[in-house]
Every structure is written in C-alpha cells, then in structure tokens.
Design an enzyme around this catalytic site. Structure first.
Site, PDB file in Angstrom:
ATOM      1  CG  HIS A 120       1.241  30.301  30.166  1.00 43.40           C
ATOM      2  ND1 HIS A 120       1.781  30.957  29.081  1.00 43.40           N
ATOM      3  CD2 HIS A 120       0.775  29.115  29.697  1.00 43.40           C
ATOM      4  CE1 HIS A 120       1.658  30.180  28.001  1.00 43.40           C
ATOM      5  NE2 HIS A 120       1.047  29.063  28.344  1.00 43.40           N
ATOM      6  NE  ARG A 136     -11.484  30.458  27.162  1.00 48.43           N
ATOM      7  CZ  ARG A 136     -10.441  29.760  26.701  1.00 48.43           C
ATOM      8  NH1 ARG A 136     -10.465  29.261  25.485  1.00 48.43           N
ATOM      9  NH2 ARG A 136      -9.383  29.569  27.462  1.00 48.43           N
ATOM     10  CG  ASP A 194       6.218  22.821  25.869  1.00 50.69           C
ATOM     11  OD1 ASP A 194       6.523  22.098  24.904  1.00 50.69           O
ATOM     12  OD2 ASP A 194       5.037  23.087  26.185  1.00 50.69           O
ATOM     13  CD  GLU A 216       4.360  26.856  26.332  1.00 49.66           C
ATOM     14  OE1 GLU A 216       4.383  25.751  26.923  1.00 49.66           O
ATOM     15  OE2 GLU A 216       3.331  27.347  25.831  1.00 49.66           O
ATOM     16  CD  GLN A 247      -0.032  25.718  21.137  1.00 53.49           C
ATOM     17  OE1 GLN A 247       0.936  26.474  20.987  1.00 53.49           O
ATOM     18  NE2 GLN A 247      -0.517  25.425  22.316  1.00 53.49           N
ATOM     19  CE  LYS A 255       2.396  23.613  23.477  1.00 54.12           C
ATOM     20  NZ  LYS A 255       3.168  24.412  24.428  1.00 54.12           N
ATOM     21  CG  ASP A 282       3.990  20.730  29.316  1.00 52.93           C
ATOM     22  OD1 ASP A 282       4.458  21.061  30.425  1.00 52.93           O
ATOM     23  OD2 ASP A 282       3.918  21.510  28.351  1.00 52.93           O
ATOM     24  CD  GLU A 295       2.177  34.169  29.201  1.00 53.43           C
ATOM     25  OE1 GLU A 295       2.862  33.137  29.135  1.00 53.43           O
ATOM     26  OE2 GLU A 295       1.878  34.724  30.274  1.00 53.43           O
ATOM     27  CB  THR A 330      10.946  19.130  25.327  1.00 52.59           C
ATOM     28  OG1 THR A 330       9.676  19.045  24.663  1.00 52.59           O
ATOM     29  CG2 THR A 330      10.748  19.769  26.694  1.00 52.59           C
ATOM     30  CD  GLU A 385       6.180  23.968  30.430  1.00 56.53           C
ATOM     31  OE1 GLU A 385       6.023  22.938  31.117  1.00 56.53           O
ATOM     32  OE2 GLU A 385       5.602  24.160  29.348  1.00 56.53           O
ATOM     33  NE  ARG A 427       3.359  29.917  21.839  1.00 58.17           N
ATOM     34  CZ  ARG A 427       3.255  29.193  22.950  1.00 58.17           C
ATOM     35  NH1 ARG A 427       2.388  28.206  23.036  1.00 58.17           N
ATOM     36  NH2 ARG A 427       4.018  29.455  23.990  1.00 58.17           N
TER      37      ARG A 427
HETATM   38 CA    CA Z   1       3.896  23.830  28.003  1.00 64.16          CA
END
Ligand code: CA
Length: 428
Positions: free
Chosen positions: A135, A144, A234, A200, A241, A254, A128, A375, A258, A202, A238
C-alpha cells in the site's frame, strides 16, 4: 506461544452451532461487549451463533479464570485487558472446558441475533501505522513514480496519532464528511462533501497491559502487551486528505469515523496461525536492535486472509450478493505487531489497556489484493466496473463496505473475526 488442548481441532462444544462454525468454533472464543434490548452492556464470549455472558461463566470457573471473567463481565473489557496474558490464558482454558462437550454445567446463553454488539473497550488513544508495504508503495507511486517509498520507511515503523472518539463498531453507518477540497482542476479550494471517499482494509491491535511513561516496552516482551486483534476500516476522504496534509499528516480526512469488528480475537486463538515475518528483501537495512528479536521474526507475523466486499444500493435492490473488491493477507505487513509496540514506546510514550493500533492498509502485490480504492482505481483515474455494470471511482452514498477475515491451516480448526461493515450516508 504454545498450542494446548483448547486448540485441538477435534474439540467439540455442547453448543451445537459452534461445531464446524466458520468463524466462532470452540477453538476461537473471541471476547466482546453486547447488550440485549434495553439491558446493560455486558462482556461475553462468542460461541457458534450464541454468546456466553462472562457473568454467567463466573460461578463455573475457579482461581485466575474466575477473576478474569469477573473483570470482563461489565461494560468494557479494559480491566480484563489490563490483567495481561496469564489471566487471559486462564480464562480461555476455563471457558473452553466449560463449553466443551462433556461439561456438565449449562450456563445461560444469548442468541447472537438478539444481541447488539458494542465497542469492546473504552479506547484512550488510537494510533494508525503504515506497515502495509505494498500500500505504501502504491500510494507513494502516485506522487513519486521513481521513489515511491520515502527513505525512512524501512527504518521506522511510520505512524500518526489518530482520533479515538469517532471509532465505532461494525454496522454503524458512516456519514460522508464535509471539508475543504482543492483538486488540481480547480483554482481555489471549496467546502463541501468529500467527492473521493475511500476505505482502508487494516488489522486492528488491542493493547493489553500498558507501560509506565518513560519505560519503553522491549521488543522481546512486546507480544505480552497485545490483548487481541480485530478488523479495522480507516475510512479516508482522499480529496480532503490531499489538500489538508501539507505538510502534516491526516486530520479531517480520517477523523470522522473509523469502523472496527466488535469481537476481540485473542493471541491465543491465533496461535495456530502464527507465521514467520517474511524475510527482508536483499539490500534492506537491518532494523535497530530495539526493533529486532529473533523469536518475533520467527513467529511474530500472522497468516490471516482478508477480504473486502462492496454492496451497492442497486445490488441490494436486485438482491445480489456483495462483490469482492480484494483478497489479501496479513503476511503483507513489513513490520510485526511487536515492532509497532516497541517503536511506539521507545521514546517513553505510555500505552494503556484498551489503546488501539491500526496496522496500515494491507495490500497484496497484485491488483486483486489492493486494500483501498485509491490503489484499485489509481486515485480515481481508472474506474472499476462491477459485475452488474455499475462503475466506481470512489464510494457513493448507500454503498456498503464489508471486511471479513479467515484463518486456515492444516491441522487447525479454521476461525474468523466476524464482519466489519459500514454503509455510507449522504453528507449533512
Ligand atoms: Ca490508514
């Protein structure tokens, strides 16, 4: 990649449902694996609302096309993928002529609605990437705010090795994973169902012919090693993670599932929708030579519109349509697919036919095109309100996520990918 008679937007099929079909007109011809009732898994090609089993096509084909159809007629497409672009292009030309209006042959077809679609290939390895720069920026901002992208991002096509065993075709339900969670609000970690389950959006890349270990694939040759594309979800927990990925990358967050769309849309079908890679913003570093090819920059990107929809249990009960969560485009990738192939192998790693890449989450620059709830809801802090008044931070049990993609261009027949969907089941 050149256009030929198979791309002619005026080309019609004797399979009448294919003419003007939103996803599978005769100009697409995506490959997949299906079965009917208790029958065996077989390779086939989608045409309108029908499937042409490749075994049924074999008697009507010649030479390289016949060889390719034989290789793809069984339970996986790996052998066909391994044959590379020449065989695949010959098969496309042969299938197009066989299915075109005016062809005298009438091979037996299967109704799509009677078929179960399976994994198109046996996946040895899954990787991946993280090439969706919007993103990467949005996710990075949560940790950050001033320097969301890490210093390597514009030099290295960042990726991690994912889990191949739990990749499933569209329609397979997704069990909410259990794992360790430790939100900032709790002093100690606990074990239980993920509370922050996300998707996600993708793009998936199927590897065709591979390379020997120690022999990297050159960037100029990289596109020849791609057998096709699909949509890929994916699924991401969270909370798991955030706690486990210190300091290594995704693991249980993850590896539980999938999802992919089961049709392999070939590079040939996508030839009319090639695009120039968007120019690198002023001040971005020039990639190293092993990642740089002028032809790849000129036409190595794709222009596909990507849509994410949500269908909640309440919406299903009220017979409402799924609501759109976002609309983005594959042009929002910072690295091309060829750059991913070249980078993956530069250290000597060997790719095999049927290996799968994820592109990384694809988000546009605006909120209506963000490819994950992380997001959209800013990590769950800003819940969204759906048209029926429900709210969501992350996914709830019974929620169904649906991905669709569509390619449209002036002068080309529009094509689609078929759906990638999955409904969340409660944790066990
Ligand atoms: Ca991903």
């Amino acid at each position: 990649m050149s256009l030929d008679a198979t791309h002619d937007p005026k080309l019609k099929s004797w399979v009448t449902s294919a003419n003007g079909h939103a996803e599978f007109p005769i100009q697409n011809l995506p490959l997949g694996v299906f079965s009917v009732k208790d029958g065996p898994k077989r390779g086939g090609v989608a045409i309108g609302d029908r499937i042409l089993p490749l075994a049924e096509a074999v008697p009507h084909l010649k030479g390289a096309a016949k060889k390719a159809a034989k290789a793809g007629a069984g339970a996986t497409l790996n052998a066909l993928f391994a044959m590379g672009p020449g065989a695949r292009q010959a098969l496309r030309t042969g299938l197009s002529a066989l299915l075109a209006k005016g062809s005298e042959a009438r091979p037996d077809l299967v109704k799509l609605k009677d078929a179960t679609l399976h994994m198109p290939a046996s996946i040895g390895d899954y990787t991946d990437f993280f090439a969706g720069i919007n993103h990467a920026t949005n996710a990075g901002k949560q940790f950050r705010p001033d320097t969301p992208l890490l210093p390597n991002y514009k030099h290295v096509p960042v990726a991690y090795h994912g889990r191949a065993s739990s990749i499933r075709p569209s329609g397979t339900p997704v069990l909410r994973p259990n794992g360790q969670r430790k939100p900032a609000s709790e002093p100690e970690p606990s074990v239980g169902p993920s509370r922050n389950l996300d998707y996600e959006m993708e793009f998936g890349v199927w590897i065709g012919s591979g390379n020997a270990q120690g022999e990297p694939i050159a960037i100029a040759d990289a596109a020849n090693h791609i057998a096709g594309y699909c949509l890929l979800n994916d699924w991401s927990a969270r909370d798991i993670q955030g706690w486990e990925a210190q300091p290594l990358g995704p693991f249980l967050a993850k590896n539980f599932c999938t999802s992919i769309s089961p049709w392999v849309v070939t590079p040939e079908a996508l030839a009319p929708f090639r695009a120039a890679q968007p120019p690198r913003p002023e001040g971005d570093p020039q990639p190293f030579p092993y990642l740089w090819d002028e032809a790849d920059q000129a036409a190595g990107a794709l222009d596909c519109e990507l849509e994410v929809l949500l269908l909640t249990p309440a919406m299903k009960k009220a017979k409402e349509k799924p609501t759109r969560l976002s609309l983005a485009n594959t042009t929002h990738l910072y690295w091309t697919f060829a750059q991913m192939v070249a980078h993956h192998t530069v250290g000597g790693c060997n790719l095999n036919p049927g290996d799968l890449f994820g592109s990384g989450t694809i988000s546009s620059t605006t909120e209506d095109g963000f490819g994950a709830l992380l997001e959209i809801t800013q990590g769950g802090r800003k819940p969204i309100t759906l048209p029926n008044g429900e709210t969501r931070r992350f996914l709830e049990d019974g929620d169904e996520i649906i991905f669709r993609a569509r390619c449209t261009r002036e002068g080309a027949a529009p094509i689609g990918f078929g759906e990638c969907r999955g409904v969340i089941l409660p944790a066990r």
